[in-house]
Design an enzyme around this catalytic site. Structure first.
Site, PDB file in Angstrom:
ATOM      1  N   HIS A  62       0.835  -1.210   0.000  1.00  0.00           N
ATOM      2  CA  HIS A  62       0.000   0.000   0.000  1.00  0.00           C
ATOM      3  C   HIS A  62       0.872   1.264   0.000  1.00  0.00           C
ATOM      4  O   HIS A  62       0.360   2.378   0.109  1.00  0.00           O
ATOM      5  CB  HIS A  62      -0.904   0.026   1.232  1.00  0.00           C
ATOM      6  N   TYR A  86     -10.563  -0.272 -11.110  1.00  0.00           N
ATOM      7  CA  TYR A  86     -11.530  -1.256 -10.610  1.00  0.00           C
ATOM      8  C   TYR A  86     -12.762  -1.317 -11.507  1.00  0.00           C
ATOM      9  O   TYR A  86     -13.209  -2.400 -11.903  1.00  0.00           O
ATOM     10  CB  TYR A  86     -11.911  -0.860  -9.183  1.00  0.00           C
ATOM     11  N   ARG A 132     -17.093  -7.554   0.881  1.00  0.00           N
ATOM     12  CA  ARG A 132     -18.325  -6.950   1.390  1.00  0.00           C
ATOM     13  C   ARG A 132     -19.397  -7.048   0.320  1.00  0.00           C
ATOM     14  O   ARG A 132     -20.250  -7.920   0.351  1.00  0.00           O
ATOM     15  CB  ARG A 132     -18.066  -5.501   1.820  1.00  0.00           C
TER      16      ARG A 132
HETATM   17  P1  A3P Z   1     -16.677  -3.060  -1.065  1.00  0.00           P
HETATM   18  O1  A3P Z   1     -16.448  -2.719   0.365  1.00  0.00           O
HETATM   19  O2  A3P Z   1     -17.161  -1.895  -1.868  1.00  0.00           O
HETATM   20  O3  A3P Z   1     -17.533  -4.260  -1.255  1.00  0.00           O
HETATM   21  P2  A3P Z   1      -9.256  -4.230  -0.882  1.00  0.00           P
HETATM   22  O4  A3P Z   1      -9.126  -5.604  -1.414  1.00  0.00           O
HETATM   23  O5  A3P Z   1      -8.338  -3.253  -1.536  1.00  0.00           O
HETATM   24  O6  A3P Z   1      -9.184  -4.217   0.603  1.00  0.00           O
HETATM   25  O7  A3P Z   1     -10.707  -3.718  -1.304  1.00  0.00           O
HETATM   26  C1  A3P Z   1     -11.850  -4.314  -0.772  1.00  0.00           C
HETATM   27  C2  A3P Z   1     -13.005  -4.028  -1.709  1.00  0.00           C
HETATM   28  O8  A3P Z   1     -12.893  -4.876  -2.872  1.00  0.00           O
HETATM   29  C3  A3P Z   1     -14.333  -4.351  -1.086  1.00  0.00           C
HETATM   30  O9  A3P Z   1     -15.242  -3.444  -1.699  1.00  0.00           O
HETATM   31  C4  A3P Z   1     -14.537  -5.783  -1.532  1.00  0.00           C
HETATM   32  O10 A3P Z   1     -15.870  -6.220  -1.476  1.00  0.00           O
HETATM   33  C5  A3P Z   1     -14.035  -5.710  -2.955  1.00  0.00           C
HETATM   34  N1  A3P Z   1     -13.629  -7.012  -3.499  1.00  0.00           N
HETATM   35  C6  A3P Z   1     -12.998  -8.019  -2.860  1.00  0.00           C
HETATM   36  N2  A3P Z   1     -12.808  -9.056  -3.675  1.00  0.00           N
HETATM   37  C7  A3P Z   1     -13.325  -8.714  -4.871  1.00  0.00           C
HETATM   38  C8  A3P Z   1     -13.436  -9.396  -6.123  1.00  0.00           C
HETATM   39  N3  A3P Z   1     -12.981 -10.630  -6.294  1.00  0.00           N
HETATM   40  N4  A3P Z   1     -14.036  -8.732  -7.147  1.00  0.00           N
HETATM   41  C9  A3P Z   1     -14.496  -7.483  -6.993  1.00  0.00           C
HETATM   42  N5  A3P Z   1     -14.433  -6.799  -5.824  1.00  0.00           N
HETATM   43  C10 A3P Z   1     -13.846  -7.401  -4.764  1.00  0.00           C
END
Ligand code: A3P
Length: 319
Positions: free
Chosen positions: A127, A215, A285
């Site tokens: 990060h 994304y 989520r």
């Molecule tokens: P939301 O909270 O909007 O659902 P990170 O991985 O950087 O921590 O980001 C988490 C976000 O990515 C969350 O967004 C999560 O639900 C989403 N996410 C996790 N896995 C995913 C996937 N395979 N495809 C799309 N979005 C995903």
């Protein structure tokens, strides 16, 4: 350089003793500002360790992102792409381990363990903002993949995530508070706009070194961008593979629907640090574009958009 935990500890202590701090987000850890960005103590310590000691190899690939922009997804996709030749549908580690265990964060310091520096599998994630990356990464031939996301969705995702891991005694964390902090630039690895702009500008300057993904685009045109990613990772899909549907299979394997329903991601947990164990389901989520509409007011939306536009414009003019 060689491993000297004392040196890192001393530098870390010195930094946090004078760094600006903010206690409003997590409730259990203050955020500390270092080189213009805000960190939890553990991630800051890991950043300093990485700056001092990370020995990037020319064939390393570093997956970079601000928190909540699709890190988990990018890790899964990259892992599946790079491993597809030696793994079949039943043996893929992604079925048994969270993507965060498959591809650890640089800040966790695992790179010091030789076992994690397999030459043939050189994926790591971080990060850390571009300007603070260890010099061995920016000055060597290793590659960077960056993912960014609509700041409104990042904020909402972060607010939910923090709300879940926040110290209970701190009570409810109002979205308005999270919004204000985010707009002040005070958020995990924030300011968010500086994180994105740093990598964006670098990707324009070194397009062969940095691949910049979004994304929303990955959601909309998964096949196109997954092929782009594979090519960038030096593991392009052959025509045969494309014909056999390998691209679609990888997209399916790494989809929110599939990953979030795996037992490991429903009920497992993973210790980012000994002191920070996160339940894997926290990373899954909704996985949708535009969920901010269910949380942010029209005014918040306008304010955040104006702020992002202003930051992007003033950044270009200062160049
Ligand atoms: P939301 O909270 O909007 O659902 P990170 O991985 O950087 O921590 O980001 C988490 C976000 O990515 C969350 O967004 C999560 O639900 C989403 N996410 C996790 N896995 C995913 C996937 N395979 N495809 C799309 N979005 C995903």
């Amino acid at each position: 350089g060689c491993h000297d935990p004392k040196k890192v500890q001393e530098k870390f202590k010195e930094i946090i003793s004078t760094a600006p701090r903010n206690s409003e987000w997590t409730g259990f850890n203050d955020l500390f500002q270092y080189e213009g960005f805000w960190y939890t103590p553990k991630f800051l310590e890991g950043l300093i360790m990485a700056q001092e000691e990370f020995p990037a190899q020319p064939n390393d690939i570093i997956l970079c992102s601000a928190p909540k922009t699709g890190t988990t997804w990018l890790k899964a996709l990259s892992f599946a792409i790079m491993n597809r030749a030696c793994l079949d549908d039943t043996t893929n580690p992604l079925l048994l381990k969270t993507p965060h265990e498959c591809i650890p964060f640089l800040e966790i310091g695992l790179f010091q363990l030789k076992t994690n520096r397999y030459q043939e599998f050189p994926l790591l994630a971080t990060h850390i903002p571009f300007a603070s990356l260890p010099e061995s990464i920016t000055s060597s031939d290793c590659k960077i993949v960056y993912i960014c996301r609509d700041p409104k969705d990042v904020l909402v995702s972060l607010w939910h995530f923090i709300g879940n891991v926040r110290a209970k005694e701190k009570g409810h964390f109002p979205l308005e508070k999270a919004f204000d902090l985010f707009c002040q630039g005070v958020s995990l690895n924030g300011p968010y706009w500086d994180h994105v702009l740093g990598y964006w500008k670098a990707s324009l300057e070194w397009p062969e070194k940095i691949l910049f993904l979004k994304y929303e685009e990955l959601k909309k045109e998964a096949s196109f961008h997954v092929k782009r990613l594979a090519k960038f990772l030096s593991h392009p899909f052959s025509l045969d593979e494309e014909r056999e549907g390998v691209v679609e299979k990888i997209i399916q394997l790494c989809s929110f629907q599939n990953l979030s329903n795996l037992e490991v991601n429903k009920s497992g947990q993973y210790a980012l640090f000994a002191s920070l164990v996160v339940e894997n389901n926290r990373y899954f989520r909704k996985g949708e574009v535009g969920d901010w509409k269910n949380c942010l007011t029209e005014e918040m939306k306008e304010d955040l958009q104006a702020l992002m536009a202003f930051k992007a414009a003033s950044d270009t003019s200062s160049k």
